[in-house]
Design an enzyme around this catalytic site. Structure first.
Site, mmCIF file in Angstrom:
data_model
loop_
_atom_site.group_PDB
_atom_site.id
_atom_site.type_symbol
_atom_site.label_atom_id
_atom_site.label_comp_id
_atom_site.label_asym_id
_atom_site.label_seq_id
_atom_site.Cartn_x
_atom_site.Cartn_y
_atom_site.Cartn_z
ATOM 1 N N THR A 209 108.740 48.544 65.768
ATOM 2 C CA THR A 209 107.278 48.585 65.652
ATOM 3 C C THR A 209 106.928 48.896 64.203
ATOM 4 O OG1 THR A 209 107.035 49.390 67.922
ATOM 5 C CG2 THR A 209 105.167 49.700 66.449
ATOM 6 N N ARG B 125 104.465 49.400 75.453
ATOM 7 C CA ARG B 125 105.408 48.386 75.917
ATOM 8 C C ARG B 125 105.529 48.415 77.442
ATOM 9 N NH1 ARG B 125 110.594 49.459 72.219
ATOM 10 N NH2 ARG B 125 111.312 47.513 73.196
ATOM 11 N N LEU C 10 107.269 55.896 65.585
ATOM 12 C CA LEU C 10 107.211 54.489 65.990
ATOM 13 C C LEU C 10 108.622 54.020 66.322
ATOM 14 C CD1 LEU C 10 104.849 53.002 63.226
ATOM 15 C CD2 LEU C 10 104.223 53.667 65.556
ATOM 16 N N ASP C 11 108.734 53.151 67.333
ATOM 17 C CA ASP C 11 110.018 52.535 67.630
ATOM 18 C C ASP C 11 110.514 51.781 66.403
ATOM 19 O OD1 ASP C 11 109.700 53.454 70.214
ATOM 20 O OD2 ASP C 11 108.902 51.547 70.959
ATOM 21 N N ARG C 12 111.819 51.579 66.330
ATOM 22 C CA ARG C 12 112.411 50.931 65.160
ATOM 23 C C ARG C 12 111.738 49.598 64.850
ATOM 24 N NH1 ARG C 12 116.558 47.223 64.596
ATOM 25 N NH2 ARG C 12 117.115 47.399 66.796
#
Length: 302
Positions: free
Chosen positions: A135, A235, A131-133
């Site tokens: 998210t 996104r 996961l992105d930071r």
């Protein structure tokens, strides 16, 4: 790992049991064969030609023993599921998944390294998804090589299902849809992704399905399922149709009501690598997203 041999495996060749019942690859079997006490039955080393008997205690050296170059750091993180083969934490926003430049001691990997160091359990960070930071939500992490291999195959076969909740800018008119658009890295950045033609350099087929849950006050709440798992897929896909995720400072615009993009990995289901039974988990919404949804969509209950 220790396994008591069941009656229906009486007389089975050990090699057959390892490949069929435990789904170990030939590479993995070859690896553990040459470890000290890598394969033992009733406490005695055995070759893969051994014939199993009901009640035998099979011991396999499948635990990770190599040291991981990750600092164990005590960090708060909620664990939603854990067994000897895997662990599923609920990643908070503003915590990277794994160490990278400028983030060496504040990641999920650091938190888990600390957790297992406290019990003296060997641990190598083997994330199945990332996961992105910014998210939040569910991460699936294997605790040994065989589990990582099995879950990776499940991911490739589409057996691991992920559902996200996202607040989008703008009000969608259709209630559900599919975004089928290839993605690749932009020429100007190693971080940014963009929609591209299927024949573009490094184009990766990407598919997102979504369902609208609520619309109002210039925003849309959706449940989104990334059928593929590309970097920044949700996104970029939502931005490409004119509805960037609220607060997304890369593909949309910042929002004063939330200090990050409003995206949460809400649900996860996967076949357990040992039993093949479906494990289904839900990560509670964090406070910032709960507050935003309550403000924009006061009549919805999640």
């Amino acid at each position: 790992m220790e396994i008591r041999i069941p009656e229906d495996c009486n007389g089975m060749l050990l090699r057959t049991y390892l490949t069929r019942s435990l789904a170990l690859s030939s590479k993995m079997i070859k690896h553990i064969k040459f470890l000290p006490n890598g394969i033992a039955v009733n406490g005695e080393p055995k070759t893969v030609r051994y014939l199993l008997r009901t009640g035998d205690l099979l011991s396999l050296a499948l635990e990770d023993t190599e040291s991981a170059p990750i600092l164990p750091i005590e960090l708060p993180i909620e664990i939603l599921y854990e067994d000897p083969d895997l662990v599923v934490p609920a990643k908070p926003a503003d915590m990277p998944t794994h160490p990278s430049c400028d983030h060496y001691n504040d990641t999920v990997a650091n938190a888990l390294a600390f957790r297992y160091a406290q019990s003296g359990t060997p641990f190598v960070f083997r994330p199945i998804n990332r996961l992105d930071r910014n998210t939040s939500g569910l991460l699936l992490i294997a605790r040994n090589r065989p589990t990582a291999a099995t879950l990776t195959k499940s991911m490739q076969k589409g057996e691991i299902r992920k559902q996200y909740l996202a607040v989008l800018d703008g009000e969608m008119t259709q209630r559900e849809g599919r975004i089928d658009a290839c993605l690749h890295r932009t020429a100007e950045s190693i971080i940014l992704r963009e929609v591209c033609a299927p024949d573009a350099l490094d184009a990766s087929p990407s598919l997102t399905e979504y369902r609208v849950l609520a619309v109002g006050q210039g925003h849309t709440l959706v449940q989104a399922s990334p059928i593929t798992g590309r970097t920044h897929q949700l996104r970029v896909h939502f931005a490409s149709i004119g509805h960037p995720i609220t607060g997304d400072d890369l593909y949309g615009t910042p929002d004063t009501r939330i200090a990050r993009h409003a995206l949460h990995a809400h649900r996860l289901s996967f076949p357990h690598p040992k039993t093949n039974e479906t494990v289904s988990l839900t990560a509670p919404l964090p406070a910032d997203l709960t507050d935003l949804i309550a403000y924009l969509f006061p009549n919805i209950t999640l």
